[in-house]
Design an enzyme around this catalytic site. Sequence first.
Site, PDB file in Angstrom:
ATOM      1  N   GLY A   1      43.518  41.195  21.163  1.00 15.29           N
ATOM      2  CA  GLY A   1      43.018  42.442  20.579  1.00 15.29           C
ATOM      3  C   GLY A   1      44.101  43.494  20.409  1.00 15.29           C
TER       4      GLY A   1
ATOM      5  CD  GLU B   1      42.184  36.494  19.937  1.00 11.63           C
ATOM      6  OE1 GLU B   1      43.161  35.917  19.435  1.00 11.63           O
ATOM      7  OE2 GLU B   1      42.017  37.721  19.860  1.00 11.63           O
TER       8      GLU B   1
HETATM    9  C1  LIG Z   1      31.889  39.962  23.113  1.00 14.59           C
HETATM   10  C2  LIG Z   1      32.510  38.822  22.340  1.00 14.59           C
HETATM   11  C3  LIG Z   1      33.941  38.639  22.687  1.00 14.59           C
HETATM   12  C4  LIG Z   1      34.734  37.783  21.735  1.00 14.59           C
HETATM   13  C5  LIG Z   1      36.185  38.116  21.884  1.00 14.59           C
HETATM   14  C6  LIG Z   1      37.044  37.510  20.853  1.00 14.59           C
HETATM   15  C7  LIG Z   1      38.389  38.096  20.746  1.00 14.59           C
HETATM   16  C8  LIG Z   1      39.077  38.424  22.023  1.00 14.59           C
HETATM   17  C9  LIG Z   1      40.124  39.221  22.044  1.00 14.59           C
HETATM   18  C10 LIG Z   1      40.852  39.626  23.287  1.00 14.59           C
HETATM   19  O1  LIG Z   1      41.626  40.537  23.214  1.00 14.59           O
HETATM   20  S1  LIG Z   1      40.531  38.828  24.787  1.00 14.59           S
HETATM   21  C11 LIG Z   1      41.759  39.482  25.904  1.00 14.59           C
HETATM   22  C12 LIG Z   1      43.010  38.746  25.716  1.00 14.59           C
HETATM   23  N1  LIG Z   1      44.116  39.315  26.470  1.00 14.59           N
HETATM   24  C13 LIG Z   1      44.811  38.620  27.323  1.00 14.59           C
HETATM   25  O2  LIG Z   1      44.525  37.480  27.570  1.00 14.59           O
HETATM   26  C14 LIG Z   1      45.947  39.338  27.971  1.00 14.59           C
HETATM   27  C15 LIG Z   1      46.101  38.857  29.354  1.00 14.59           C
HETATM   28  N2  LIG Z   1      47.149  39.614  30.023  1.00 14.59           N
HETATM   29  C16 LIG Z   1      48.442  39.301  29.935  1.00 14.59           C
HETATM   30  O3  LIG Z   1      48.877  38.421  29.242  1.00 14.59           O
HETATM   31  C17 LIG Z   1      49.358  40.098  30.824  1.00 14.59           C
HETATM   32  O4  LIG Z   1      48.573  40.795  31.757  1.00 14.59           O
HETATM   33  C18 LIG Z   1      50.223  41.126  30.043  1.00 14.59           C
HETATM   34  C19 LIG Z   1      49.408  42.010  29.139  1.00 14.59           C
HETATM   35  C20 LIG Z   1      51.289  40.383  29.229  1.00 14.59           C
HETATM   36  C21 LIG Z   1      50.948  42.005  31.103  1.00 14.59           C
HETATM   37  O5  LIG Z   1      51.624  41.210  32.014  1.00 14.59           O
HETATM   38  P1  LIG Z   1      52.143  41.856  33.365  1.00 14.59           P
HETATM   39  O6  LIG Z   1      52.826  40.771  34.118  1.00 14.59           O
HETATM   40  O7  LIG Z   1      52.918  43.091  33.078  1.00 14.59           O
HETATM   41  O8  LIG Z   1      50.850  42.365  34.131  1.00 14.59           O
HETATM   42  P2  LIG Z   1      49.772  41.494  34.924  1.00 14.59           P
HETATM   43  O9  LIG Z   1      50.190  41.416  36.350  1.00 14.59           O
HETATM   44  O10 LIG Z   1      49.495  40.217  34.234  1.00 14.59           O
HETATM   45  O11 LIG Z   1      48.473  42.404  34.791  1.00 14.59           O
HETATM   46  C22 LIG Z   1      48.395  43.646  35.451  1.00 14.59           C
HETATM   47  C23 LIG Z   1      46.931  43.929  35.730  1.00 14.59           C
HETATM   48  O12 LIG Z   1      46.236  44.066  34.491  1.00 14.59           O
HETATM   49  C24 LIG Z   1      45.113  43.173  34.465  1.00 14.59           C
HETATM   50  N3  LIG Z   1      44.894  42.731  33.079  1.00 14.59           N
HETATM   51  C25 LIG Z   1      45.754  42.123  32.272  1.00 14.59           C
HETATM   52  N4  LIG Z   1      45.210  41.882  31.074  1.00 14.59           N
HETATM   53  C26 LIG Z   1      43.942  42.340  31.127  1.00 14.59           C
HETATM   54  C27 LIG Z   1      42.863  42.385  30.171  1.00 14.59           C
HETATM   55  N5  LIG Z   1      42.970  41.906  28.923  1.00 14.59           N
HETATM   56  N6  LIG Z   1      41.707  42.924  30.566  1.00 14.59           N
HETATM   57  C28 LIG Z   1      41.574  43.434  31.823  1.00 14.59           C
HETATM   58  N7  LIG Z   1      42.572  43.419  32.766  1.00 14.59           N
HETATM   59  C29 LIG Z   1      43.734  42.892  32.413  1.00 14.59           C
HETATM   60  C30 LIG Z   1      45.539  42.037  35.360  1.00 14.59           C
HETATM   61  O13 LIG Z   1      44.426  41.326  35.797  1.00 14.59           O
HETATM   62  C31 LIG Z   1      46.248  42.780  36.472  1.00 14.59           C
HETATM   63  O14 LIG Z   1      45.242  43.352  37.284  1.00 14.59           O
HETATM   64  P3  LIG Z   1      45.441  43.416  38.869  1.00 14.59           P
HETATM   65  O15 LIG Z   1      45.610  42.006  39.323  1.00 14.59           O
HETATM   66  O16 LIG Z   1      46.679  44.234  39.080  1.00 14.59           O
HETATM   67  O17 LIG Z   1      44.198  44.062  39.359  1.00 14.59           O
END
Ligand SMILES: CCCCCCC/C=C/C(=O)SCCNC(=O)CCNC(=O)[C@H](O)C(C)(C)COP(=O)(O)OP(=O)(O)OC[C@H]1O[C@@H](n2cnc3c(N)ncnc32)[C@H](O)[C@@H]1OP(=O)(O)O
Length: 263
Positions: free
Chosen positions: A155, A180
């Site tokens: 997103g 995705e």
């Molecule tokens: C209702 C119908 C739905 C259909 C959906 C269809 C389309 C979907 C679109 C989307 O966008 S789905 C989300 C996809 N996003 C991801 O998969 C991103 C995942 N995250 C990462 O790759 C990494 O976190 C990062 C952004 C590259 C950052 O890496 P970094 O090493 O700097 O930090 P982290 O230690 O990984 O994360 C810190 C902290 O943030 C939390 N977090 C990360 N991403 C998300 C997120 N997308 N949503 C909520 N929280 C997120 C992660 O869990 C860590 O939390 P804590 O462990 O510190 O509590």
Amino acid sequence: MATLLKHSAKYALSGRLARLGVHSRHGGLQCLQPRLLPHQRSASTSSKILVEMDDSTGIAVLTMKNPPVNSLSLDFLTEFSISLEKLELDRGCRGVILTSALPKIFSAGLDIMEMYGKSPEHCGEFWKAVQEMWLRLYGSSMITIAAINGSSPAGGCLMALACDYRIMAENPKYSIGLNETQLGIVAPFWFKDTLVNTVGNRAAELSLQLGLLYSAPDALRTGLVDLLVPEDKVLSTASQTMTQWLAIPGENAIGSNPRVSSS
Ligand SMILES: CCCCCCC/C=C/C(=O)SCCNC(=O)CCNC(=O)[C@H](O)C(C)(C)COP(=O)(O)OP(=O)(O)OC[C@H]1O[C@@H](n2cnc3c(N)ncnc32)[C@H](O)[C@@H]1OP(=O)(O)O
């Protein structure tokens, strides 16, 4: 399809604005925002968004500040759409630069916690807010430039794709893409169409089917972003680029965009 998408976005918004009793800048109607004198700068901040408007240039910088990763939660999306709507209604604002206050992250995309274990009503509200964000950005009548100063998966990539131009930090550790498929989700058709419009059919097919995340140099090669610059130059380059776009006479930078133009 590109034209149809952009027109749908504008139509949906104009309906919503009409219900609010206000009109777009191009409809020649009333501006509800307070006007500042030339050369005045204004800043407004909600908890997750900072908007800095420079009235002397007509350029606003919208900075996302939703730690730790600028995930697109319902609250964030609501604030984002309200901020963009206010700028849209401000006749003085002609261009918006979208960037992040967080180091290394532009946006992590949809907030996964908003989609996990929530009621159907909540999911419906959340999904509506995602669509609203896209409609506002993609259908904007302002020039929009994404200043991508960090990673931007899923997103987050969609947000950047919805802008007119993308400038990314040339750090090879940063990645961007609609990944995705790798998450076990199918990207909705309007995510897909926005990508196709940017990189073309074949690149989009590969990108979506494999759920590719591109490093900044690969993103440039594939056309996902338009320009790479050193990290500390992302915002200044976005401002310079915006100034060039706004110097195009009339509203031709918008009018000549195949996403808008029907000819
Ligand atoms: C209702 C119908 C739905 C259909 C959906 C269809 C389309 C979907 C679109 C989307 O966008 S789905 C989300 C996809 N996003 C991801 O998969 C991103 C995942 N995250 C990462 O790759 C990494 O976190 C990062 C952004 C590259 C950052 O890496 P970094 O090493 O700097 O930090 P982290 O230690 O990984 O994360 C810190 C902290 O943030 C939390 N977090 C990360 N991403 C998300 C997120 N997308 N949503 C909520 N929280 C997120 C992660 O869990 C860590 O939390 P804590 O462990 O510190 O509590």
